[in-house]
Design a protein around this motif. Structure first.
Motif, PDB file in Angstrom:
ATOM      1  N   ILE A   1       0.502  -0.864   0.250  1.00  0.00           N
ATOM      2  CA  ILE A   1       0.441  -0.135   0.181  1.00  0.00           C
ATOM      3  C   ILE A   1       1.186   1.422  -0.266  1.00  0.00           C
ATOM      4  O   ILE A   1       1.032   1.896  -0.379  1.00  0.00           O
ATOM      5  CB  ILE A   1      -1.205  -0.063   1.079  1.00  0.00           C
ATOM      6  CG1 ILE A   1      -1.432  -1.442   1.344  1.00  0.00           C
ATOM      7  CG2 ILE A   1      -1.292   1.694   1.055  1.00  0.00           C
ATOM      8  CD1 ILE A   1      -2.894  -0.814   2.472  1.00  0.00           C
ATOM      9  N   GLY A  19       0.787   3.906  -2.774  1.00  0.00           N
ATOM     10  CA  GLY A  19       0.757   5.190  -2.501  1.00  0.00           C
ATOM     11  C   GLY A  19       1.747   6.094  -2.960  1.00  0.00           C
ATOM     12  O   GLY A  19       1.119   7.250  -3.861  1.00  0.00           O
ATOM     13  N   ALA A  29      -3.128   6.527   0.783  1.00  0.00           N
ATOM     14  CA  ALA A  29      -2.151   5.223   0.721  1.00  0.00           C
ATOM     15  C   ALA A  29      -1.027   5.371   1.589  1.00  0.00           C
ATOM     16  O   ALA A  29      -0.852   4.123   2.207  1.00  0.00           O
ATOM     17  CB  ALA A  29      -1.864   4.760  -1.138  1.00  0.00           C
ATOM     18  N   GLY A  85      -1.020   2.783   4.503  1.00  0.00           N
ATOM     19  CA  GLY A  85       0.264   1.863   4.418  1.00  0.00           C
ATOM     20  C   GLY A  85       1.398   2.109   5.848  1.00  0.00           C
ATOM     21  O   GLY A  85       1.873   1.716   6.601  1.00  0.00           O
TER      22      GLY A  85
END
Length: 64
Positions: free
Chosen positions: A9, A13, A53, A57
């Motif tokens: 993630i 991002g 994101a 993450g």
């Protein structure tokens, strides 16, 4: 397993932030910003999605 998902993630991002940055600095975005005062919607969505994101993450990676 969660660390791997969090890292994926985070990388996604970062990629979205890169695309948002390049879209924000594109000629189409400059013309749109000159006419309307705002950058293109794609640039904004990429930057916002990338930021969210990255935060998610990092949250998954740093969660104990």
């Amino acid at each position: 397993m969660n660390k791997i998902i969090g890292l994926a993630i985070l990388v996604a991002g970062a990629i979205l932030l890169y695309f948002g940055y390049t879209e924000y600095n594109s000629n189409a975005s400059k013309v749109t910003e000159l006419v309307t005062g705002n950058p293109t919607d794609n640039a904004i969505w990429f930057l916002v999605g990338g930021a969210v994101a990255v935060i998610v993450g990092l949250g998954v990676i740093l969660k104990k």
